[in-house]
Design a protein around this motif. Sequence first.
Motif, PDB file in Angstrom:
ATOM      1  N   LEU A 101      48.908  40.119  27.626  1.00  0.00           N
ATOM      2  CA  LEU A 101      48.499  38.726  27.718  1.00  0.00           C
ATOM      3  C   LEU A 101      49.119  38.077  28.957  1.00  0.00           C
ATOM      4  O   LEU A 101      48.458  37.330  29.675  1.00  0.00           O
ATOM      5  CB  LEU A 101      48.908  37.979  26.449  1.00  0.00           C
ATOM      6  N   GLY A 102      50.388  38.387  29.211  1.00  0.00           N
ATOM      7  CA  GLY A 102      51.062  37.827  30.374  1.00  0.00           C
ATOM      8  C   GLY A 102      50.465  38.288  31.688  1.00  0.00           C
ATOM      9  O   GLY A 102      50.336  37.503  32.629  1.00  0.00           O
ATOM     10  N   VAL A 103      50.085  39.555  31.765  1.00  0.00           N
ATOM     11  CA  VAL A 103      49.473  40.075  32.996  1.00  0.00           C
ATOM     12  C   VAL A 103      48.138  39.393  33.266  1.00  0.00           C
ATOM     13  O   VAL A 103      47.807  39.095  34.416  1.00  0.00           O
ATOM     14  CB  VAL A 103      49.301  41.606  32.923  1.00  0.00           C
ATOM     15  N   ASN A 104      47.384  39.114  32.221  1.00  0.00           N
ATOM     16  CA  ASN A 104      46.087  38.467  32.435  1.00  0.00           C
ATOM     17  C   ASN A 104      46.242  37.026  32.890  1.00  0.00           C
ATOM     18  O   ASN A 104      45.420  36.532  33.674  1.00  0.00           O
ATOM     19  CB  ASN A 104      45.234  38.589  31.172  1.00  0.00           C
ATOM     20  N   VAL A 105      47.306  36.342  32.488  1.00  0.00           N
ATOM     21  CA  VAL A 105      47.636  35.053  33.070  1.00  0.00           C
ATOM     22  C   VAL A 105      48.053  35.249  34.529  1.00  0.00           C
ATOM     23  O   VAL A 105      47.685  34.468  35.411  1.00  0.00           O
ATOM     24  CB  VAL A 105      48.763  34.359  32.263  1.00  0.00           C
ATOM     25  N   PHE A 106      48.808  36.315  34.798  1.00  0.00           N
ATOM     26  CA  PHE A 106      49.252  36.643  36.162  1.00  0.00           C
ATOM     27  C   PHE A 106      48.065  36.902  37.085  1.00  0.00           C
ATOM     28  O   PHE A 106      48.085  36.518  38.261  1.00  0.00           O
ATOM     29  CB  PHE A 106      50.174  37.866  36.100  1.00  0.00           C
ATOM     30  N   PHE A 107      47.018  37.551  36.570  1.00  0.00           N
ATOM     31  CA  PHE A 107      45.799  37.768  37.359  1.00  0.00           C
ATOM     32  C   PHE A 107      45.234  36.425  37.842  1.00  0.00           C
ATOM     33  O   PHE A 107      44.826  36.291  39.000  1.00  0.00           O
ATOM     34  CB  PHE A 107      44.730  38.480  36.530  1.00  0.00           C
ATOM     35  N   GLU A 108      45.195  35.451  36.952  1.00  0.00           N
ATOM     36  CA  GLU A 108      44.652  34.139  37.319  1.00  0.00           C
ATOM     37  C   GLU A 108      45.558  33.431  38.319  1.00  0.00           C
ATOM     38  O   GLU A 108      45.073  32.796  39.267  1.00  0.00           O
ATOM     39  CB  GLU A 108      44.478  33.280  36.055  1.00  0.00           C
ATOM     40  N   LEU A 109      46.866  33.527  38.124  1.00  0.00           N
ATOM     41  CA  LEU A 109      47.829  32.932  39.059  1.00  0.00           C
ATOM     42  C   LEU A 109      47.695  33.570  40.439  1.00  0.00           C
ATOM     43  O   LEU A 109      47.716  32.878  41.470  1.00  0.00           O
ATOM     44  CB  LEU A 109      49.244  33.134  38.518  1.00  0.00           C
ATOM     45  N   ASN A 110      47.532  34.890  40.474  1.00  0.00           N
ATOM     46  CA  ASN A 110      47.364  35.618  41.732  1.00  0.00           C
ATOM     47  C   ASN A 110      46.133  35.144  42.499  1.00  0.00           C
ATOM     48  O   ASN A 110      46.195  34.894  43.715  1.00  0.00           O
ATOM     49  CB  ASN A 110      47.256  37.117  41.430  1.00  0.00           C
ATOM     50  N   GLY A 141      46.038  50.637  38.006  1.00  0.00           N
ATOM     51  CA  GLY A 141      44.824  49.843  37.825  1.00  0.00           C
ATOM     52  C   GLY A 141      45.110  48.355  37.907  1.00  0.00           C
ATOM     53  O   GLY A 141      44.297  47.578  38.423  1.00  0.00           O
ATOM     54  N   THR A 142      46.282  47.952  37.430  1.00  0.00           N
ATOM     55  CA  THR A 142      46.675  46.542  37.508  1.00  0.00           C
ATOM     56  C   THR A 142      46.807  46.106  38.960  1.00  0.00           C
ATOM     57  O   THR A 142      46.359  45.012  39.335  1.00  0.00           O
ATOM     58  CB  THR A 142      48.005  46.328  36.763  1.00  0.00           C
ATOM     59  N   ALA A 143      47.408  46.960  39.787  1.00  0.00           N
ATOM     60  CA  ALA A 143      47.557  46.636  41.210  1.00  0.00           C
ATOM     61  C   ALA A 143      46.193  46.511  41.888  1.00  0.00           C
ATOM     62  O   ALA A 143      45.974  45.621  42.716  1.00  0.00           O
ATOM     63  CB  ALA A 143      48.393  47.703  41.909  1.00  0.00           C
ATOM     64  N   ILE A 144      45.268  47.378  41.527  1.00  0.00           N
ATOM     65  CA  ILE A 144      43.920  47.305  42.107  1.00  0.00           C
ATOM     66  C   ILE A 144      43.240  46.008  41.695  1.00  0.00           C
ATOM     67  O   ILE A 144      42.599  45.341  42.514  1.00  0.00           O
ATOM     68  CB  ILE A 144      43.089  48.533  41.682  1.00  0.00           C
ATOM     69  N   THR A 145      43.384  45.613  40.417  1.00  0.00           N
ATOM     70  CA  THR A 145      42.814  44.349  39.962  1.00  0.00           C
ATOM     71  C   THR A 145      43.419  43.175  40.723  1.00  0.00           C
ATOM     72  O   THR A 145      42.720  42.238  41.119  1.00  0.00           O
ATOM     73  CB  THR A 145      43.031  44.172  38.450  1.00  0.00           C
ATOM     74  N   LEU A 146      44.727  43.208  40.944  1.00  0.00           N
ATOM     75  CA  LEU A 146      45.391  42.155  41.719  1.00  0.00           C
ATOM     76  C   LEU A 146      44.866  42.126  43.157  1.00  0.00           C
ATOM     77  O   LEU A 146      44.594  41.051  43.706  1.00  0.00           O
ATOM     78  CB  LEU A 146      46.906  42.367  41.703  1.00  0.00           C
ATOM     79  N   ALA A 147      44.703  43.304  43.753  1.00  0.00           N
ATOM     80  CA  ALA A 147      44.162  43.363  45.117  1.00  0.00           C
ATOM     81  C   ALA A 147      42.745  42.803  45.162  1.00  0.00           C
ATOM     82  O   ALA A 147      42.385  42.068  46.094  1.00  0.00           O
ATOM     83  CB  ALA A 147      44.177  44.806  45.617  1.00  0.00           C
ATOM     84  N   GLU A 148      41.938  43.116  44.164  1.00  0.00           N
ATOM     85  CA  GLU A 148      40.569  42.587  44.111  1.00  0.00           C
ATOM     86  C   GLU A 148      40.578  41.062  43.988  1.00  0.00           C
ATOM     87  O   GLU A 148      39.712  40.380  44.545  1.00  0.00           O
ATOM     88  CB  GLU A 148      39.814  43.224  42.947  1.00  0.00           C
ATOM     89  N   GLY A 149      41.565  40.530  43.270  1.00  0.00           N
ATOM     90  CA  GLY A 149      41.688  39.082  43.164  1.00  0.00           C
ATOM     91  C   GLY A 149      42.024  38.425  44.485  1.00  0.00           C
ATOM     92  O   GLY A 149      41.547  37.325  44.787  1.00  0.00           O
ATOM     93  N   ILE A 150      42.838  39.106  45.281  1.00  0.00           N
ATOM     94  CA  ILE A 150      43.163  38.595  46.619  1.00  0.00           C
ATOM     95  C   ILE A 150      41.951  38.709  47.534  1.00  0.00           C
ATOM     96  O   ILE A 150      41.603  37.772  48.261  1.00  0.00           O
ATOM     97  CB  ILE A 150      44.366  39.362  47.199  1.00  0.00           C
TER      98      ILE A 150
END
Length: 233
Positions: A101-110, A141-150
């Motif tokens: 749950l925290g990582v998915n909030v982190f995705f939005e913050l990123n 996979g989390t790092a890739i999702t974060l990169a896609e968000g950027i």
Amino acid sequence: MRIALFGYGKMGKMIERLAVERGHEITAKIDLGSDKIDFSNIDVAIDFSTPDAAFANISICLENNTPVISGTTGWLQKMDDALKLCKETKGAFIYASNFSLGVNVFFELNAYLAKMMNNLSQYKVSMEEIHHTQKLDAPSGTAITLAEGIIANTHYQKWKLNERVDEEIPIFSKRIGDTPGTHTINYNSQVDSIEIKHTAHNREGFALGAVIAAEWILDKTGIFTMKDVLNLG
């Protein structure tokens, strides 16, 4: 709720414990070499298997009208096929590179931070991810999702593993001990740095998020994300 677990390693066992604590029943544990699956006794499937097995697991669930939650990474070259099959079968599917749950909030913050930094060319972005030595894929996979968000919110168009290349996001992957998962985004200039970081203290958050997603998807049809599950807008 009757749950089938595809993959019965550390994550599968943790999902089992949390699911039972929340009043659910594990009616199948499918690992390498498992016998034929009785889908009549399954309400929803949770896949934390291996990159080689994930697509086949997702496919057989969708073909048998069983909603499926997948947290396996490293198989995304077949994601379009999985989404197509979900639409054809009028099934229900959630994939997340990380169910915490925290990582998915982190995705939005990123993504929000990337949008703010887009016009500040003096800042160069980089990322570091640290995981346990048994993790098979890099970057995570989390790092890739974060990169896609950027990428979606800046001029960057690609990411690069363990190397700095102009106009690409460098992702530095480390495998250390039993680290559950740490992801750090850094915007660095000559005068200062801005950093956001998510640190998992254990794997329980990943497992709990997957069970919550399974509870949420029951009786739904379509392709969803954790953003839908958590109503993050």
